[in-house]
Structures are given as structure tokens and as C-alpha cells.
Design a protein around this motif. Structure first.
Motif, PDB file in Angstrom:
ATOM      1  N   ASN A   1      40.229  33.781  35.045  1.00 48.33           N
ATOM      2  CA  ASN A   1      40.300  35.221  34.808  1.00 48.33           C
ATOM      3  C   ASN A   1      40.175  36.020  36.095  1.00 48.33           C
ATOM      4  O   ASN A   1      40.866  37.031  36.278  1.00 48.33           O
ATOM      5  N   VAL A   2      39.301  35.599  37.001  1.00 53.21           N
ATOM      6  CA  VAL A   2      39.180  36.368  38.245  1.00 53.21           C
ATOM      7  C   VAL A   2      40.428  36.200  39.104  1.00 53.21           C
ATOM      8  O   VAL A   2      40.853  37.142  39.784  1.00 53.21           O
ATOM      9  N   ALA A   3      41.047  35.022  39.061  1.00 50.43           N
ATOM     10  CA  ALA A   3      42.303  34.849  39.794  1.00 50.43           C
ATOM     11  C   ALA A   3      43.390  35.745  39.214  1.00 50.43           C
ATOM     12  O   ALA A   3      44.184  36.341  39.952  1.00 50.43           O
ATOM     13  N   ALA A   4      43.423  35.870  37.874  1.00 48.47           N
ATOM     14  CA  ALA A   4      44.383  36.773  37.229  1.00 48.47           C
ATOM     15  C   ALA A   4      44.138  38.205  37.669  1.00 48.47           C
ATOM     16  O   ALA A   4      45.074  38.957  37.986  1.00 48.47           O
ATOM     17  N   LEU A   5      42.884  38.598  37.692  1.00 49.74           N
ATOM     18  CA  LEU A   5      42.527  39.958  38.097  1.00 49.74           C
ATOM     19  C   LEU A   5      42.921  40.218  39.542  1.00 49.74           C
ATOM     20  O   LEU A   5      43.446  41.291  39.881  1.00 49.74           O
ATOM     21  N   ALA A   6      42.706  39.230  40.404  1.00 52.12           N
ATOM     22  CA  ALA A   6      43.067  39.376  41.808  1.00 52.12           C
ATOM     23  C   ALA A   6      44.575  39.556  41.977  1.00 52.12           C
ATOM     24  O   ALA A   6      45.035  40.447  42.711  1.00 52.12           O
ATOM     25  N   GLU A   7      45.360  38.709  41.313  1.00 53.51           N
ATOM     26  CA  GLU A   7      46.817  38.813  41.452  1.00 53.51           C
ATOM     27  C   GLU A   7      47.334  40.117  40.863  1.00 53.51           C
ATOM     28  O   GLU A   7      48.305  40.693  41.362  1.00 53.51           O
ATOM     29  N   HIS A   8      46.693  40.597  39.800  1.00 51.75           N
ATOM     30  CA  HIS A   8      47.118  41.851  39.187  1.00 51.75           C
ATOM     31  C   HIS A   8      46.822  43.038  40.098  1.00 51.75           C
ATOM     32  O   HIS A   8      47.635  43.955  40.247  1.00 51.75           O
ATOM     33  N   ARG A   9      45.669  43.037  40.717  1.00 52.84           N
ATOM     34  CA  ARG A   9      45.246  44.192  41.514  1.00 52.84           C
ATOM     35  C   ARG A   9      45.771  44.157  42.945  1.00 52.84           C
ATOM     36  O   ARG A   9      46.142  45.187  43.511  1.00 52.84           O
ATOM     37  N   PHE A  10      45.824  42.935  43.526  1.00 54.78           N
ATOM     38  CA  PHE A  10      46.136  42.828  44.949  1.00 54.78           C
ATOM     39  C   PHE A  10      47.333  41.944  45.280  1.00 54.78           C
ATOM     40  O   PHE A  10      47.755  41.905  46.436  1.00 54.78           O
ATOM     41  N   GLY A  11      47.883  41.223  44.304  1.00 59.16           N
ATOM     42  CA  GLY A  11      48.889  40.223  44.622  1.00 59.16           C
ATOM     43  C   GLY A  11      50.194  40.366  43.876  1.00 59.16           C
ATOM     44  O   GLY A  11      50.760  41.459  43.756  1.00 59.16           O
TER      45      GLY A  11
ATOM     46  N   LEU B   1      42.002  43.157  31.878  1.00 59.95           N
ATOM     47  CA  LEU B   1      41.715  41.759  31.606  1.00 59.95           C
ATOM     48  C   LEU B   1      41.347  41.601  30.144  1.00 59.95           C
ATOM     49  O   LEU B   1      40.493  42.311  29.617  1.00 59.95           O
ATOM     50  N   TYR B   2      42.019  40.652  29.468  1.00 61.13           N
ATOM     51  CA  TYR B   2      41.772  40.440  28.043  1.00 61.13           C
ATOM     52  C   TYR B   2      41.006  39.139  27.858  1.00 61.13           C
ATOM     53  O   TYR B   2      41.458  38.066  28.264  1.00 61.13           O
ATOM     54  N   GLY B   3      39.831  39.240  27.229  1.00 60.99           N
ATOM     55  CA  GLY B   3      39.008  38.062  27.022  1.00 60.99           C
ATOM     56  C   GLY B   3      38.877  37.630  25.584  1.00 60.99           C
ATOM     57  O   GLY B   3      38.321  36.566  25.306  1.00 60.99           O
ATOM     58  N   GLY B   4      39.364  38.443  24.635  1.00 57.39           N
ATOM     59  CA  GLY B   4      39.214  38.107  23.226  1.00 57.39           C
ATOM     60  C   GLY B   4      37.859  38.527  22.694  1.00 57.39           C
ATOM     61  O   GLY B   4      37.046  39.131  23.392  1.00 57.39           O
ATOM     62  N   ALA B   5      37.582  38.180  21.444  1.00 60.22           N
ATOM     63  CA  ALA B   5      36.363  38.629  20.773  1.00 60.22           C
ATOM     64  C   ALA B   5      35.098  38.140  21.463  1.00 60.22           C
ATOM     65  O   ALA B   5      34.098  38.855  21.525  1.00 60.22           O
TER      66      ALA B   5
END
Length: 316
Positions: free
Chosen positions: A112-122, A149-153
């Protein structure tokens, strides 16, 4: 204004001071030495944070974000029992770091943090809906839906590696059979190649051998790409993302991987969402965990005027 990113892995801890546009100012890398147990590792994380913040005031830091191996509960900040961190059974990592520094602290799994990084900076900048997939020893994913970021319930969404793509397929480490991870990860490719060639073989070597025309390697590589492509077809049909960003060691194979994956999606997914999606390599490499950790306070500190100001670029 800065945030602190911590990338906690089974072998190393990478910590950095990062500004709101993703510029990394100070970094510290330490060996995790996971065999020493949770208390020793938490102390190493804390010391790393102290080192990267020596040149700034505590008032200049809006938060600390930690990416760690799962399983973990991001809502409570508790690390549950990751296989490569022995002894980490229900460890309240977020609470321990927050109490030590008095700074809002956030915890997420490494995909999830890698997804967040690519979304914001990559590679995912500028899109609201993307899926990040890491294809390495295993297969993991992070979902960005509607720009968040979507994590579900319960915070456990994104286990794309455990989509069943072959109901009677190979056993998976999760206890199921025929999971995407069991048939298309770097580990799966290497294991199949070892059976064929009677020696240790990496996924990268299989791809290289396939490119030179080796028929056995070609069959192994094609099978893995087929299953990975079918996993992407399901993702495209289910989430309709603008981008699928693929990172991890296997992604470094390059066009030999990305071209057939794109072709598979165009052939097998619904035409409309298939036409909308780009399948691209990740851009941030080994810094994705650090940058994603640093992005956590900026995107999850709900109601914080300080964090919202950073997001708007009012602090530099």
C-alpha cells in the motif's frame, strides 16, 4: 514542512526526511536484525528517525509514516505476525513510535505504501484510479480509488496475489491452490525452472533464456505471463483503473513482460475499460517504501490543518 518515511523490511530499515513534493533530504539505512526481536528493531527505527531529523525542528514535521510487511492492522497500527519479522505478534508499532516522538504516526503494509508513493510521486501521478502491483518473491497490490488509498472494511484489501487463476493449480503459501502468486511470482517462475533445468534459476534468467529462443524457458515464461495477464484482466474489469503500475524485481524484465501483458488485457478484458488503462513500470525503485511512508501523514491525517496545508503546497 516535512514528513518522515520509514521502510521496514525483513533485512533493512530505510528512513528518510521528505518534503511535500517528494524530495528526500536525509536518509539512514540500518540492518533490521529481525532475529533480535521487536524491541531491538523498534529501537533501531527510533534511532533512525532521530538521525534524519537532527537538522530540523520538531515543529517542521507533520507526521511519521511506516511501511511494514503484512499482515498488519493499519486502523489500529498493530503488526500482527509477518513471516519475515519473527516474534512480531500483535506489536503496537504505531503507538510505540508516536509515544516516543509525540508526532502523529501512521502504519500501512508495504504494498500500500508503494502504491501511495507511485500515485503521489511516480508513475501514477495525475490519475485518480490506479492499481499498483509488485511482482517479486510474491505478488502484492495497493489500490488507489477516487484518488485515495483503498483498504476495504478492515484494511486488508488488495490481496491480488491470492486471486485464484487456476482452481486445480499449484499449492500456495496461503493454503489455497492456483493463486496468482503460486503461478506467476518470481518464486513460482524460479521453482518451475529449477524443476526443468535441475539447478537454481532466477525469473530474470528465465526471461533472458526465453528471449534467445530456449523452448523450455519460453514455455515457463509464457505460462507465468499468461496467468499474470489474466489477473490483470480481472483487475481491469473489476476496478476500471486508468493505470496499472507494476514494480518489484520481476518488472525489471521490461518490454518482454509489459508488451504481452498489455496485449492480453486488450484481448480478454471488456473493450471499454481495456482501452482506458495503461500498464506501465513503476518509477521509484528502492525509494518507493520510504516515499510512500512519508506520503501517509500527508494523505491520512484527516482534519489536520497542518497536513492539509502541506498538501496544498503552502509549506516548502
Amino acid at each position: 514542512m516535512y514528513s518522515i518515511g520509514v521502510d521496514l523490511g525483513g533485512t533493512k530499515i530505510l528512513t528518510g526526511l521528505v518534503d511535500h513534493v517528494g524530495v528526500i533530504y536525509n536518509t539512514v539505512e540500518r540492518s533490521t536484525k529481525a532475529e533480535d526481536g521487536p524491541e531491538a528493531v523498534i529501537e533501531r527505527i527510533a534511532r533512525s528517525i532521530e538521525e534524519v531529523t537532527e537538522t530540523v525542528s520538531i515543529n517542521e514535521i507533520c507526521g511519521i509514516g511506516i511501511g511494514a510487511p503484512g499482515p498488519l492492522d493499519s486502523l489500529t497500527g498493530v503488526v500482527l505476525s509477518p513471516p519475515n519479522l519473527p516474534g512480531w505478534d500483535n506489536i503496537p508499532l504505531r503507538q510505540r513510535i508516536e509515544e516516543r516522538f509525540g508526532i502523529p504516526t501512521f502504519l500501512e503494509n508495504d504494498a500500500n505504501v508503494a502504491a501511495l508513493a507511485e500515485h503521489r510521486f511516480g508513475a501514477g501521478r495525475g490519475v485518480d484510479d490506479m492499481v499498483y502491483i509488485t511482482v517479486s518473491t510474491g505478488i502484492g497490490a495497493g489500490l488507489i480509488l477516487g484518488g485515495r488509498l483503498y483498504g476495504g472494511a478492515g484494511g486488508f484489501a488488495g490481496e491480488i496475489g491470492h486471486i485464484v487463476v487456476d482452481a486445480n493449480g499449484r499449492p500456495c503459501v496461503c493454503g489455497n491452490r492456483g493463486c496468482l502468486e503460486a503461478v506467476a511470482s518470481g518464486t513460482a517462475i524460479g521453482r518451475k525452472a529449477e524443476q526443468v533445468f535441475n539447478r537454481p534459476v532466477s525469473a530474470k534468467e528465465v526471461a533472458a533464456m526465453a528471449a534467445t529462443g530456449n523452448p523450455e524457458a519460453r514455455a515457463i515464461f509464457d505460462e507465468a505471463i499468461h496467468y499474470l495477464g489474466m489477473g490483470l484482466v480481472s483487475i481491469v474489469n473489476l476496478f476500471n483503473p486508468s493505470k496499472i503500475v507494476i514494480g518489484g524485481g520481476v518488472s525489471r524484465i521490461g518490454d518482454a513482460m509489459f508488451h504481452p501483458l498489455s496485449r492480453k488485457v486488450k484481448e480478454r478484458a471488456f473493450p471499454a475499460p481495456a482501452a482506458m488503462v495503461d500498464i506501465v513500470p513503476a518509477q521509484l525503485g528502492p525509494n518507493s517504501g520510504l516515499l510512500g511512508g512519508a506520503a501517509l501523514p500527508l494523505t491520512q491525517q484527516a482534519g489536520s490543518k497542518k497536513a492539509e496545508s502541506v498538501l496544498k503546497g503552502e509549506f516548502v
